[in-house]
Motif scaffolding. Sequence first.
Motif, PDB file in Angstrom:
ATOM      1  N   LYS A   1       0.800  -1.239   0.000  1.00 29.44           N
ATOM      2  CA  LYS A   1       0.000   0.000   0.000  1.00 29.44           C
ATOM      3  C   LYS A   1       0.828   1.282   0.000  1.00 29.44           C
ATOM      4  CE  LYS A   1      -4.044  -1.814  -0.330  1.00 29.44           C
ATOM      5  NZ  LYS A   1      -4.541  -1.818  -1.710  1.00 29.44           N
ATOM      6  N   LYS A   2       2.140   1.152   0.089  1.00 29.14           N
ATOM      7  CA  LYS A   2       2.989   2.349   0.099  1.00 29.14           C
ATOM      8  C   LYS A   2       2.809   3.151  -1.205  1.00 29.14           C
ATOM      9  CE  LYS A   2       6.686   4.935   1.033  1.00 29.14           C
ATOM     10  NZ  LYS A   2       6.740   5.944   2.065  1.00 29.14           N
ATOM     11  N   ILE A   3       2.858   2.469  -2.322  1.00 30.90           N
ATOM     12  CA  ILE A   3       2.742   3.155  -3.611  1.00 30.90           C
ATOM     13  C   ILE A   3       1.289   3.606  -3.817  1.00 30.90           C
ATOM     14  CG2 ILE A   3       3.129   2.956  -6.098  1.00 30.90           C
ATOM     15  CD1 ILE A   3       5.686   2.564  -4.380  1.00 30.90           C
ATOM     16  N   TYR A   4       0.393   2.690  -3.580  1.00 27.90           N
ATOM     17  CA  TYR A   4      -1.039   2.960  -3.744  1.00 27.90           C
ATOM     18  C   TYR A   4      -1.444   4.227  -2.994  1.00 27.90           C
ATOM     19  CZ  TYR A   4      -6.095   2.042  -3.181  1.00 27.90           C
ATOM     20  OH  TYR A   4      -7.460   2.130  -3.171  1.00 27.90           O
ATOM     21  N   ASP A   5      -0.997   4.335  -1.756  1.00 27.15           N
ATOM     22  CA  ASP A   5      -1.403   5.482  -0.936  1.00 27.15           C
ATOM     23  C   ASP A   5      -0.851   6.806  -1.450  1.00 27.15           C
ATOM     24  OD1 ASP A   5      -2.963   3.973   0.753  1.00 27.15           O
ATOM     25  OD2 ASP A   5      -1.361   3.642   2.220  1.00 27.15           O
ATOM     26  N   GLN A   6       0.202   6.732  -2.229  1.00 21.35           N
ATOM     27  CA  GLN A   6       0.804   7.976  -2.729  1.00 21.35           C
ATOM     28  C   GLN A   6       0.159   8.484  -4.011  1.00 21.35           C
ATOM     29  OE1 GLN A   6       5.284   8.496  -2.407  1.00 21.35           O
ATOM     30  NE2 GLN A   6       5.049   6.299  -2.265  1.00 21.35           N
ATOM     31  N   ILE A   7      -0.635   7.611  -4.636  1.00 17.09           N
ATOM     32  CA  ILE A   7      -1.271   8.021  -5.897  1.00 17.09           C
ATOM     33  C   ILE A   7      -2.626   8.657  -5.565  1.00 17.09           C
ATOM     34  CG2 ILE A   7      -2.075   7.214  -8.162  1.00 17.09           C
ATOM     35  CD1 ILE A   7       0.916   6.782  -7.750  1.00 17.09           C
ATOM     36  N   GLU A   8      -2.908   9.786  -6.210  1.00  9.94           N
ATOM     37  CA  GLU A   8      -4.149  10.506  -5.938  1.00  9.94           C
ATOM     38  C   GLU A   8      -5.356   9.568  -6.047  1.00  9.94           C
ATOM     39  OE1 GLU A   8      -1.583  11.632  -7.526  1.00  9.94           O
ATOM     40  OE2 GLU A   8      -1.115  13.186  -6.059  1.00  9.94           O
ATOM     41  N   LYS A   9      -6.413   9.949  -5.357  1.00 10.27           N
ATOM     42  CA  LYS A   9      -7.582   9.053  -5.268  1.00 10.27           C
ATOM     43  C   LYS A   9      -8.429   9.012  -6.541  1.00 10.27           C
ATOM     44  CE  LYS A   9      -8.572   8.167  -0.459  1.00 10.27           C
ATOM     45  NZ  LYS A   9      -7.643   9.036   0.321  1.00 10.27           N
ATOM     46  N   GLY A  10      -8.337  10.032  -7.357  1.00 18.16           N
ATOM     47  CA  GLY A  10      -9.176  10.032  -8.561  1.00 18.16           C
ATOM     48  C   GLY A  10      -8.479  10.721  -9.721  1.00 18.16           C
ATOM     49  N   ILE A  11      -9.016  10.516 -10.879  1.00 22.57           N
ATOM     50  CA  ILE A  11      -8.478  11.133 -12.093  1.00 22.57           C
ATOM     51  C   ILE A  11      -8.566  12.655 -11.961  1.00 22.57           C
ATOM     52  CG2 ILE A  11     -10.735  10.872 -13.220  1.00 22.57           C
ATOM     53  CD1 ILE A  11      -9.307  10.475 -15.868  1.00 22.57           C
ATOM     54  N   PRO A  12      -7.507  13.383 -12.303  1.00 19.17           N
ATOM     55  CA  PRO A  12      -7.597  14.850 -12.217  1.00 19.17           C
ATOM     56  C   PRO A  12      -8.562  15.398 -13.267  1.00 19.17           C
ATOM     57  CG  PRO A  12      -5.525  14.190 -13.253  1.00 19.17           C
ATOM     58  CD  PRO A  12      -6.196  12.924 -12.773  1.00 19.17           C
ATOM     59  N   GLN A  13      -9.269  16.455 -12.903  1.00 18.09           N
ATOM     60  CA  GLN A  13     -10.184  17.084 -13.860  1.00 18.09           C
ATOM     61  C   GLN A  13      -9.418  17.709 -15.017  1.00 18.09           C
ATOM     62  OE1 GLN A  13     -13.659  17.540 -14.228  1.00 18.09           O
ATOM     63  NE2 GLN A  13     -13.683  15.833 -12.790  1.00 18.09           N
ATOM     64  N   LYS A  14      -8.398  18.493 -14.653  1.00 17.19           N
ATOM     65  CA  LYS A  14      -7.627  19.218 -15.665  1.00 17.19           C
ATOM     66  C   LYS A  14      -6.331  18.464 -15.949  1.00 17.19           C
ATOM     67  CE  LYS A  14     -10.242  23.018 -15.360  1.00 17.19           C
ATOM     68  NZ  LYS A  14     -11.149  23.388 -16.464  1.00 17.19           N
ATOM     69  N   GLY A  15      -5.828  18.631 -17.126  1.00 15.05           N
ATOM     70  CA  GLY A  15      -4.571  17.996 -17.478  1.00 15.05           C
ATOM     71  C   GLY A  15      -3.396  18.552 -16.692  1.00 15.05           C
ATOM     72  N   GLU A  16      -2.355  17.744 -16.574  1.00 12.07           N
ATOM     73  CA  GLU A  16      -1.146  18.154 -15.858  1.00 12.07           C
ATOM     74  C   GLU A  16       0.041  18.084 -16.815  1.00 12.07           C
ATOM     75  OE1 GLU A  16      -1.378  16.665 -11.456  1.00 12.07           O
ATOM     76  OE2 GLU A  16      -2.222  15.106 -12.721  1.00 12.07           O
ATOM     77  N   SER A  17       1.147  18.690 -16.397  1.00 15.82           N
ATOM     78  CA  SER A  17       2.297  18.719 -17.298  1.00 15.82           C
ATOM     79  C   SER A  17       3.098  17.417 -17.219  1.00 15.82           C
ATOM     80  CB  SER A  17       3.216  19.887 -16.932  1.00 15.82           C
ATOM     81  OG  SER A  17       3.916  19.573 -15.738  1.00 15.82           O
ATOM     82  N   ILE A  18       3.749  17.090 -18.323  1.00 17.38           N
ATOM     83  CA  ILE A  18       4.621  15.908 -18.336  1.00 17.38           C
ATOM     84  C   ILE A  18       5.741  16.089 -17.309  1.00 17.38           C
ATOM     85  CG2 ILE A  18       6.325  14.653 -19.729  1.00 17.38           C
ATOM     86  CD1 ILE A  18       3.536  13.830 -20.468  1.00 17.38           C
ATOM     87  N   ASP A  19       6.217  17.303 -17.157  1.00 20.36           N
ATOM     88  CA  ASP A  19       7.281  17.527 -16.165  1.00 20.36           C
ATOM     89  C   ASP A  19       6.850  17.044 -14.785  1.00 20.36           C
ATOM     90  OD1 ASP A  19       9.173  18.564 -17.888  1.00 20.36           O
ATOM     91  OD2 ASP A  19       8.415  20.617 -17.700  1.00 20.36           O
ATOM     92  N   LEU A  20       5.635  17.402 -14.423  1.00 17.99           N
ATOM     93  CA  LEU A  20       5.126  17.014 -13.108  1.00 17.99           C
ATOM     94  C   LEU A  20       4.935  15.496 -13.021  1.00 17.99           C
ATOM     95  CD1 LEU A  20       4.082  17.989 -10.374  1.00 17.99           C
ATOM     96  CD2 LEU A  20       1.800  18.206 -11.404  1.00 17.99           C
ATOM     97  N   ILE A  21       4.349  14.935 -14.069  1.00 19.44           N
ATOM     98  CA  ILE A  21       4.097  13.480 -14.074  1.00 19.44           C
ATOM     99  C   ILE A  21       5.424  12.725 -13.997  1.00 19.44           C
ATOM    100  CG2 ILE A  21       3.081  11.562 -15.379  1.00 19.44           C
ATOM    101  CD1 ILE A  21       1.285  13.721 -16.802  1.00 19.44           C
ATOM    102  N   PHE A  22       6.390  13.204 -14.753  1.00 17.48           N
ATOM    103  CA  PHE A  22       7.690  12.525 -14.810  1.00 17.48           C
ATOM    104  C   PHE A  22       8.418  12.630 -13.461  1.00 17.48           C
ATOM    105  CE2 PHE A  22      12.171  12.455 -16.733  1.00 17.48           C
ATOM    106  CZ  PHE A  22      12.188  11.072 -16.790  1.00 17.48           C
ATOM    107  N   LYS A  23       8.269  13.780 -12.817  1.00 15.85           N
ATOM    108  CA  LYS A  23       8.849  13.959 -11.478  1.00 15.85           C
ATOM    109  C   LYS A  23       8.210  12.956 -10.505  1.00 15.85           C
ATOM    110  CE  LYS A  23       9.850  18.362 -10.835  1.00 15.85           C
ATOM    111  NZ  LYS A  23       9.457  19.767 -10.551  1.00 15.85           N
ATOM    112  N   ASP A  24       6.897  12.838 -10.583  1.00 11.67           N
ATOM    113  CA  ASP A  24       6.190  11.873  -9.725  1.00 11.67           C
ATOM    114  C   ASP A  24       6.598  10.436 -10.033  1.00 11.67           C
ATOM    115  OD1 ASP A  24       4.852  13.692  -8.231  1.00 11.67           O
ATOM    116  OD2 ASP A  24       2.901  13.416  -9.200  1.00 11.67           O
TER     117      ASP A  24
END
Lengths: 473, 473
Positions: free
Chosen positions: B36-59
Motif C-alpha cells: 500500500k505504500k505506492i497505492y497510498d501515494q497516488i491521488e484518489k481520482g483522475i484529475p479534472q484538468k490535465g497536468e504537465s509531463i514535467d510534473l508526471i515525470f517527477k512523480d
Amino acid sequence: MDSSEFRKHAHQMVDWMADYMDNVDNYPVKSQVHPKKIYDQIEKGIPQKGESIDLIFKDFQKKIIPGITHWQNPNFFAYFNANASPPSILAEMLTATLGIQGMKWETSPASTELEERMMEWLGDAMGIPKTWTGVIQDTASTATLASILTAREQKTNYQINEKGFGESTKFRIYCSDQTHSSIEKGAKIAGFGKDNVIKIPTDDQLALRADLLLQQIKQDIKNGLEPLCIVVAIGTTGTMAMDPLKEIAQIAEEYKIWLHVDAAYAGSALILPEYQPLIKGIEKADSFVFNPHKWLFTNFDCSTYFVKDKNALVNTFAILPEYLKTKTDGLVNNHCDWGIPLGRRFRSLKLWFVMRYYGLEGLQNMIRYHIDLAKWLENEIHKAANFELVVPRSMNLVCFRFKPKGNNDLEKLNIINEQLLHQLNATGSLFLTHTKVDSVYTLRMVIGQTNVEKEHVEKAWELIQKTANEMTY
Amino acid sequence: MDSSEFRKHAHQMVDWMADYMDNVDNYPVKSQVHPKKIYDQIEKGIPQKGESIDLIFKDFQKKIIPGITHWQNPNFFAYFNANASPPSILAEMLTATLGIQGMKWETSPASTELEERMMEWLGDAMGIPKTWTGVIQDTASTATLASILTAREQKTNYQINEKGFGESTKFRIYCSDQTHSSIEKGAKIAGFGKDNVIKIPTDDQLALRADLLLQQIKQDIKNGLEPLCIVVAIGTTGTMAMDPLKEIAQIAEEYKIWLHVDAAYAGSALILPEYQPLIKGIEKADSFVFNPHKWLFTNFDCSTYFVKDKNALVNTFAILPEYLKTKTDGLVNNHCDWGIPLGRRFRSLKLWFVMRYYGLEGLQNMIRYHIDLAKWLENEIHKAANFELVVPRSMNLVCFRFKPKGNNDLEKLNIINEQLLHQLNATGSLFLTHTKVDSVYTLRMVIGQTNVEKEHVEKAWELIQKTANEMTY
C-alpha cells in the motif's frame, strides 16, 4: 551496447518518431504492398556477426515502413481505432527500459498498486460500481474468455477446474447475432462448443431483443439445458449497436445467469456522463470489459476488466507452485492469478500518463469532438442524394453505402460498394472497412483517431463522393 | 501534445533511460516498500484538468521508482530473467510510435511477414525442423494453452469446438511433477480438470521418468482413459531439469499422443550447437515454445511458439466474421487465427533488432558467458564447507543451500535457508528466489541478466557467505 551508444541512437529514434508524428498523414494509410513483398526483402537467416544500429534503422525505414498500415494516421477510419498518443508513448519508453514483471506484487509492487489505482480512476469516471475491482488484460478477447471461465467455475463450484467436464455439456451462452467473434472463441476454448452459443436475433437497431432472449432461456430450461452466461454488447463491432443492458440484467438476475458486458470500443465514451445511462443495470452484471487501447489514447495492449466478485476470478485462475510463493501472499493482489498469462508488462504506467496529461476534461473533449465529427458526416450523408445511412450513426461510427438513385438491386449495390471500398483504400488517402447489415454490404467509418480533425473528415467525404460518382460499374 | 513538445519530453526520457542503465545496479534490486505504500501515494481520482509531463515525470521518479523491483539490475538472480537490451528497447520505441495492429496481414503486412522471417531465423538457429512454422504469443502459458487446445481439437476432429464436451472427460495430460503451473492452468481452462493432469514422478535429476510415463499410459488405456497430450520440459522452473525428449517422443509416437515441448527459459541456449542434443526427437513432437523475452535479450512480451502442423493450430482458433474479412484471406497468414487474442502488437521488430545487432555469435557468446559464470559459482559452492548444491548446476541455474557443518535437521535447515533468503533480499544488493527439491528449501541463483558480469557473481557469492555465516539461528 553501452549507455552512451544507446543514448545516441535513442535520440536519433526520438527525432524520427517526432518527425513521423508530423508526417504520418502523408503515408498511405493502408499499406499498398503485395503479399511476400516484405518477407522477400528480409535476409534468409540470422547474421553471424552483429550489425550496426545505423544499418538496421536504415533498413527499418526502407524495408519495413512500406509494409505498415498507419493506424496513427488521422485518416484511419477502419475497424476500431487502436490509438497511441504522445504521453502514452513516453510511458511505453519507460516501461520498456524498466523491463519489469507485474506478475506478483513482489516482482514490482508499483506495477500492481498503480494498476489498482488506475482501475479505480477509470471505474469511477465511467460509473462502474465502486465495490467492483479492475485488472488489466491484454485484449477484450482474453477478458471475455476469463469471464466465461469464471462463470463456468462459479456455476459448477470449481468442479470443471478440478475434474473436467463430468457429463455432456448442458450449458448455454447467450449473445446477440451481432456480438463479437471473441464470444464464440471463448466458448470454444472453455469447452462449451459453438453450438451452445445461442445467438439471439436483434431489432431494427441491431440490438439484442430481450423478449426473445427470455423466450429462449425459458425454452432451454424446459429442455433440461442450463443457461450459464449472457454477454451484452455495449457497442457491437459491426455497427456499434447497444444491447438493452437494463432489461437483460433483470432477466439475468431473475434466472441467476452470469452477465458479462462487452464495451470494448464504446466503453471509452462512458467517461461522458451523458452516455452513462447506457450501462444502467450494471450493478446486476458480473463483469465488464473495455479497451483504453482503442478510444482512450493508450497504446495497445491495455484492456481493462472489471469484476463484481474478485474472489470468483482469482479462484478460477490461481495456482501457487513453490517457486512463486512469496511472503506477502494473501496480503496483496498477485495479478498473475487474475487471468491466463503468468508474466505481465507494466501497463498501468501509460494509463497514468494519459489520464494525468489530458485530465478527465481533456479526454472528454476529445471523445465529444469525435462524436461531433461523426454527427457532421451523418448529416452530410443525409443530404447526399446518392448515399444512405444503413443504420443510424452510433457514437462515432457512421455506417453507410453508395446508392445511386433508382438502383435497388441488392446484389448489384453490394458489388458496387465493395468495389468502392477497395478503390478508396487503394488511394492510400484513407482507410475504411466494411460490415454486412442483414445482407447489405455497408461501409464503416469510425471517426476516432487521436489526431483526427474536421479537415480529415471533410476531405474523406469529398473523396468518397468523387470516387463513387466517377466509378464505372 | 504536438510533436515539438513530444520531441522535447522524449529526449528528456532518453537521457533518464540512459542514466538508468548506467545506475541500475545502484538501486535495491528487490523493491523494499511495504504493501500500500505506492497505492497510498497516488491521488484518489483522475484529475479534472490535465497536468504537465514535467510534473508526471517527477512523480514517476519519486513515487513509482521506489516500488520497482529492478529486473534489469545485473544483480537480479531471481525467478528466470525477463531481459531487456538496448536494441530491443530502441525497437519498442518504434513499435509504440507506429502503434499498429498485427492481427491480420492487411492490418500491417510488415508485422506478419517480419514475424514469419524471424521465426525462421530462430527456428533454424535452434534446430527446429525446417518444415515447422512459428508464431509469437504473449507468454509460454498462452502457447501451452494453445497447444493443449489444438491437441483437444485434433483428437476430437474439432467436435469440442463445435459441440462442447459430449461426455465425461476421459482425456489425460501427462507431465512431470516438476513442470510449470501453466500446464495445470491450461488443462483447467480447456475443460480437462486438474485431476486429469497426471504428474509423472522424476528421477534424481528431477527429470521425468519415461518408464513410469509408459507404465501410466498403459494403465490409463487399460482403464478406458484416453492419453491426449504429453508436455516435456526442457528446463523445469524449479531446477532447470531436462526431461528425456527422445525417449518420450518414441512413446508419443507409438501411442499417437500429442507432444508439446516447453523450453520457455532454457530454449534460448539451443542457439548453442552443443545444447541442441537436448531436443533430439523434436521432429516427433507437435509443438515447441520458448521465450526470447527471458534469456534472449528481447523485451517482454515475446514468446515464440513453433508447430509442426499450422493448419491444426489455425483450425482450432480461426473465426471469420464479416467485419474481419479481407481480400487476401486464404493467401496470407492472419496471425489473429493463431492464438487467443485478436489484437497483436508488432513484436517481431524487436527480435529483428536484437538478432541483427548482436548477430548469432554475439548472442551465443552472451549465453555461453552466463553459463560459464554459473560454472564458476558451482565450483565455489563445491569448495565451500558450509554450502551444498542441492542438485547439479543446469545451464545457468545454480540450486544450493546453506548447510552449516554437522547440521542435518531438515526442518531447521529449511528455516535457516528461508531466513537467509529474506535477509539477502532485504539488503537490496541482490535478489534470489527459492524452490523446494523434495522437501529441501533451496535457493535458486539464475545467472542470466543481460548485463551480469563476473564481478556481480563474485560480490553476490561473498555476500551470501558473509550473511549466512553471521546469521543467528
